[in-house]
Design a protein around this motif. Structure first.
Motif, PDB file in Angstrom:
ATOM      1  N   LEU A 104       0.837  -1.296   0.078  1.00  0.00           N
ATOM      2  CA  LEU A 104       0.020   0.016  -0.056  1.00  0.00           C
ATOM      3  C   LEU A 104       0.783   1.135  -0.089  1.00  0.00           C
ATOM      4  N   TYR A 105       1.926   1.083   0.660  1.00  0.00           N
ATOM      5  CA  TYR A 105       2.678   2.637   0.996  1.00  0.00           C
ATOM      6  C   TYR A 105       3.482   2.675  -0.454  1.00  0.00           C
TER       7      TYR A 105
ATOM      8  N   GLU B 199       5.798   9.096  -2.265  1.00  0.00           N
ATOM      9  CA  GLU B 199       6.264  10.318  -2.007  1.00  0.00           C
ATOM     10  C   GLU B 199       6.018  11.040  -0.507  1.00  0.00           C
ATOM     11  N   GLU B 200       4.891  10.355   0.222  1.00  0.00           N
ATOM     12  CA  GLU B 200       4.771  10.975   1.436  1.00  0.00           C
ATOM     13  C   GLU B 200       5.821  10.028   2.303  1.00  0.00           C
ATOM     14  N   MET B 201       6.280   8.864   2.038  1.00  0.00           N
ATOM     15  CA  MET B 201       7.287   8.273   2.741  1.00  0.00           C
ATOM     16  C   MET B 201       8.524   8.886   2.682  1.00  0.00           C
ATOM     17  N   GLY B 202       8.810   9.471   1.426  1.00  0.00           N
ATOM     18  CA  GLY B 202      10.044  10.035   1.308  1.00  0.00           C
ATOM     19  C   GLY B 202      10.238  11.255   2.068  1.00  0.00           C
ATOM     20  N   THR B 203       8.991  12.188   2.180  1.00  0.00           N
ATOM     21  CA  THR B 203       8.951  13.450   2.919  1.00  0.00           C
ATOM     22  C   THR B 203       8.975  13.066   4.414  1.00  0.00           C
ATOM     23  N   LEU B 204       8.301  11.892   4.819  1.00  0.00           N
ATOM     24  CA  LEU B 204       8.460  11.318   6.413  1.00  0.00           C
ATOM     25  C   LEU B 204      10.033  11.081   6.679  1.00  0.00           C
ATOM     26  N   ALA B 205      10.637  10.644   5.798  1.00  0.00           N
ATOM     27  CA  ALA B 205      12.167  10.164   6.095  1.00  0.00           C
ATOM     28  C   ALA B 205      12.730  11.354   6.121  1.00  0.00           C
ATOM     29  N   GLN B 206      12.836  12.244   5.345  1.00  0.00           N
ATOM     30  CA  GLN B 206      13.495  13.519   5.377  1.00  0.00           C
ATOM     31  C   GLN B 206      13.074  14.401   6.798  1.00  0.00           C
TER      32      GLN B 206
ATOM     33  N   GLN C 160       6.450  12.975  12.771  1.00  0.00           N
ATOM     34  CA  GLN C 160       6.643  11.625  13.297  1.00  0.00           C
ATOM     35  C   GLN C 160       5.406  10.671  12.749  1.00  0.00           C
ATOM     36  N   ALA C 161       4.590  10.807  11.911  1.00  0.00           N
ATOM     37  CA  ALA C 161       3.645  10.014  11.440  1.00  0.00           C
ATOM     38  C   ALA C 161       3.227  10.210   9.874  1.00  0.00           C
ATOM     39  N   LEU C 162       2.913   9.055   9.491  1.00  0.00           N
ATOM     40  CA  LEU C 162       2.155   9.233   8.044  1.00  0.00           C
ATOM     41  C   LEU C 162       1.020   8.978   8.266  1.00  0.00           C
ATOM     42  N   ASN C 163       0.107   9.993   7.621  1.00  0.00           N
ATOM     43  CA  ASN C 163      -1.274  10.218   7.451  1.00  0.00           C
ATOM     44  C   ASN C 163      -1.660   9.296   6.442  1.00  0.00           C
ATOM     45  N   VAL C 164      -2.619   8.395   6.810  1.00  0.00           N
ATOM     46  CA  VAL C 164      -3.137   7.538   5.567  1.00  0.00           C
ATOM     47  C   VAL C 164      -4.736   7.688   5.380  1.00  0.00           C
ATOM     48  N   ASP C 165      -5.100   7.962   4.245  1.00  0.00           N
ATOM     49  CA  ASP C 165      -6.581   8.222   4.113  1.00  0.00           C
ATOM     50  C   ASP C 165      -7.084   6.852   3.977  1.00  0.00           C
ATOM     51  N   TYR C 166      -8.313   6.665   4.665  1.00  0.00           N
ATOM     52  CA  TYR C 166      -9.073   5.256   5.029  1.00  0.00           C
ATOM     53  C   TYR C 166      -9.463   4.940   3.459  1.00  0.00           C
ATOM     54  N   HIS C 167      -9.808   5.856   2.570  1.00  0.00           N
ATOM     55  CA  HIS C 167     -10.313   5.430   1.323  1.00  0.00           C
ATOM     56  C   HIS C 167      -9.270   4.934   0.500  1.00  0.00           C
TER      57      HIS C 167
ATOM     58  N   ASP D  80       4.690  -1.398  11.676  1.00  0.00           N
ATOM     59  CA  ASP D  80       5.956  -2.407  11.252  1.00  0.00           C
ATOM     60  C   ASP D  80       6.006  -2.346  10.029  1.00  0.00           C
ATOM     61  N   ALA D  81       5.248  -2.150   9.079  1.00  0.00           N
ATOM     62  CA  ALA D  81       5.677  -1.874   7.863  1.00  0.00           C
ATOM     63  C   ALA D  81       6.196  -0.447   7.699  1.00  0.00           C
ATOM     64  N   LEU D  82       5.960   0.481   8.350  1.00  0.00           N
ATOM     65  CA  LEU D  82       6.824   1.676   8.422  1.00  0.00           C
ATOM     66  C   LEU D  82       8.291   1.391   8.529  1.00  0.00           C
ATOM     67  N   VAL D  83       8.411   0.535   9.786  1.00  0.00           N
ATOM     68  CA  VAL D  83       9.888   0.353  10.002  1.00  0.00           C
ATOM     69  C   VAL D  83      10.671  -0.613   8.950  1.00  0.00           C
TER      70      VAL D  83
END
Length: 701
Positions: A22-23, A29-36, A43-50, A76-79
């Motif tokens: 899913l990520y 792109e959002e994962m790259g921003t979170l990593a930066q 400290q968090a990834l906002n995930v749209d339920y839809h 766990d998947a984020l790690v």
């Protein structure tokens, strides 16, 4: 069928793999921003339920039903996510939000028993908020007998000690080793059903948030909190009871930036409103005014003004931090039973984010905001929003303003003019936004207008508050045979028609309709749509010039003679612009046209006619700005000077009242001079009557 540990492990691995996919598919792109920006700025990834639902509906359903377990796999998947940089998202959070409408509720709209442990979104207004505090996330307990550390996760704010030491197997005593323990910021919120949706006071529910969710909202904000509904057992003294109270373990906060009027307007309704705004059924503002309060006869100009106040003008901010407010404040003052309070009620009923206040029994804390120390914050200081904060970006409807305590009226000055409230108490130092339009009703000082007394002297409150109102209209109950007959006919037919509407009476189809020309809900949607319009600008230089020339002609009405009153101030110029902006927005126009200026000039002009003239009929801005006309002030100075001159001539230090009146009656109206003397004696307290028929001025006026 029994599930083995290996099957559990395989299932868990599969869930982690699903979130990884899913990520990669939706949030690369959002994962790259979170990593930066992790961990200082984000400290968090906002995930749209839809997005989860589109990826796998079953996974989405599982998240709603078992949020704590599924969230663990999402994090766990984020790690495990393959990042292009050497960053480990060890404590990053996955925050699911934007749940479907049927999973989003106001407080009290769901059964706590049926929703225990599930993920839901709660919409509402933040009623209270504690200061952020440190909360144990994992406590390191040190055995005081052998020194062994035992780590215990602390969940949901509950404090849990070890049963026994892992080394010496004794049951303590233990102490917390703070250096080895893990803390996280925490905050408690109370979210309440907004007043426009509540039946009465409105229900509320407490929310606990941690980490990056703390300090996101404050009292008075509108927000949607997504979290896990949980039940907490209540106790009475040291005894547990069978009662369980619901609360929300907050996982995501979405602060509403679009005001209370974020109504979901259908395409069909939008087209209808655009047609109405374009004049398809006649003058748009007239249609709205007739719909606002059809039961109330007449008062076309105040009704139109209220509609535009509900829309508002442009809030303009400058580079130096200064601003011009866009909200239009209105005061309706008049005799009893003239409909002014009904109009304020209608403004509250039709307006968005409208909060009503009665002057009787009003307090500073209830109208503005305060810091309180109560059980909600476990004895610590918390912010408690009053009516002005709750009405931010909406309407504060005030009835019986004249009965409001003076200190409460004084407290209104800041939210009305500065559009914010400064709170400094109990270690809390903050500003709360109050971008409100105040629409108020009041009676004259003596309950009814005195036709022989200047209007400015009949207000029960000082000029500091009066001058904050852009538009002030007077409502007078003057017996008139034709007008009285028209009003009586309107009241009776409207009342009768309202009773007949619920019956099948075909023969009475022609009876008066108490409803306006359009549906009230259509008007509310229209106002909501108008409030979303871009701030309008002048259509061309000629429109701006017409406002300037019109105002300058009033400004120079008395040829700038310093001995004459000042007809208008710059406040009136700002008021005209605000009303013109609101008129443009109501017509869904991105530009201020000449017709909008004409509307504004008429509404402001009528207000000037009502309270902007002195007793001789001359325009005088001091009537509103200072509470008295220049002519009144000049006359009162003459009265005081005459009293002082006659005092100095006598041996007893007194002046004969009749002699003072006779001398001044050569230049002024006798009745007005007598009222001035009465005012000095009985209202201002700056003079005494040592003996009957004599006066002594003691100073202070």
């Amino acid at each position: 069928m029994t599930t083995t540990n290996s099957e559990h492990t395989a299932e868990n691995t599969e869930l982690v793999e699903q979130f990884l996919e899913l990520y990669r598919d939706y949030y690369r792109e959002e994962m790259g921003t979170l990593a930066q920006h992790y961990p200082q700025e984000q400290q968090a990834l906002n995930v749209d339920y839809h997005d989860i639902f589109r990826y796998d509906p079953d996974l989405a359903d599982d998240y709603l039903a078992h949020p704590e377990q599924v969230r663990a796999h999402a994090e766990d998947a984020l790690v495990r996510y393959d990042l292009p940089v050497d960053v480990k998202l060890g404590d990053a959070r996955a925050r699911v939000h934007n749940l479907p409408d049927d999973k989003t509720h106001f407080p009290g709209e769901f059964s706590p028993s049926d929703h225990d442990g599930v993920l839901r979104s709660i919409r509402g207004e933040i009623k209270k908020a504690t200061d952020p505090y440190s909360q144990l996330e994992e406590a390191a307990f040190e055995c005081q007998r052998c020194g062994t550390l035992t780590r215990i996760p602390q969940r949901n704010g509950h404090y849990q000690e070890p049963h026994e030491c892992q080394s010496c197997e004794r049951q303590g005593p233990f102490r917390i080793n703070r250096d080895q323990s893990e803390f996280i910021d925490g905050q408690k919120l109370r979210i309440q059903t907004p007043p426009e949706y509540a039946q009465g006071e409105g229900q509320d529910i407490d929310v606990f948030v941690t980490g990056d969710l703390t300090n996101m909202v404050t009292a008075g904000d509108r927000a949607t909190v997504t979290g896990i509904i949980k039940l907490e057992q209540q106790s009475q003294g040291n005894q547990d009871t069978a009662k369980f109270e619901p609360y929300v373990d907050g996982q995501h906060i979405a602060v509403e930036q679009t005001d209370a009027e974020d109504l979901d307007i259908s395409a069909e309704t939008r087209e209808q409103i655009k047609a109405l705004a374009g004049g398809e059924q006649g003058d748009p503002l007239e249609l709205a005014a007739e719909t606002l309060a059809p039961k109330i006869y007449g008062y076309d100009i105040p009704k139109r003004a209220i509609v535009l106040s509900l829309v508002g003008g442009a809030h303009v901010e400058y580079q130096d931090g200064d601003f011009d407010r866009g909200q239009v404040h209105i005061l309706l003052i008049g005799d009893p039973s003239t409909g002014k309070s009904k109009l304020v009620d209608r403004a509250e009923g039709v307006g968005w984010r409208a909060v009503g206040v009665s002057g009787t029994g009003a307090t500073v804390a209830g109208v503005t905001a305060t810091a309180v120390q109560d059980d909600f914050g476990d004895g610590s200081w918390t912010l408690d929003a009053g009516a002005a904060v709750k009405a931010h970006r909406g309407v504060l409807a005030i009835d019986e303003l004249d009965d409001m305590p003076p200190e409460v009226r004084a407290a209104l000055l800041e939210p009305m003019s500065k559009q914010s409230i400064h709170i400094t108490k109990g270690g809390i130092n903050t500003h709360l936004q109050t971008r409100i339009a105040a629409i108020a009703a009041a009676n004259p000082k003596h309950g009814r207008f005195d036709p022989y007394e200047p209007v400015a002297e009949q207000f029960a409150f000082d000029s500091a508050l009066l001058s904050r109102f852009d538009l002030v209209y007077t409502f007078r109950d003057k017996p008139d045979e034709d007008e009285d007959d028209a009003v009586a006919h309107h009241v009776l037919t409207a009342r009768d028609a309202a009773k007949r509407n619920g019956r099948d009476m075909d023969s009475l189809e022609d009876s008066a309709d108490p409803q306006g020309p359009i549906e009230v809900e259509t008007l509310r949607a229209w106002i909501a749509l108008a409030k979303r319009q871009p701030d309008p600008v002048f259509a061309d230089e000629s429109v701006e010039e017409s406002i300037r020339e019109s105002w300058l002609s009033l400004r120079g009405l008395y040829d700038y003679d310093e001995s004459e009153p000042v007809p208008v101030t710059f406040r009136s110029l700002e008021g005209i612009v605000r009303v013109a902006e609101a008129a443009a927005r109501f017509e869904l126009s991105e530009t201020i046209e000449q017709r909008h200026v004409d509307i504004a000039t008429e509404l402001v002009g009528q207000s000037m006619q009502d309270i902007g003239r002195d007793e001789d009929g001359n325009l005088d801005a001091d009537v509103k700005e200072t509470g008295g006309s220049k002519a009144q002030k000049d006359r009162k100075k003459e009265v005081i000077n005459t009293i002082q001159e006659r005092q100095s001539e006598g041996d007893d230090g007194m002046a004969e009242i009749d002699a003072v009146v006779e001398e001044l009656a050569e230049h002024y109206d006798r009745a007005r001079v007598e009222k001035d003397i009465d005012s000095l004696l009985y209202e201002k307290g700056v003079a005494t009557e040592p003996k009957t028929g004599h006066i002594r001025y003691i100073g202070g006026y």
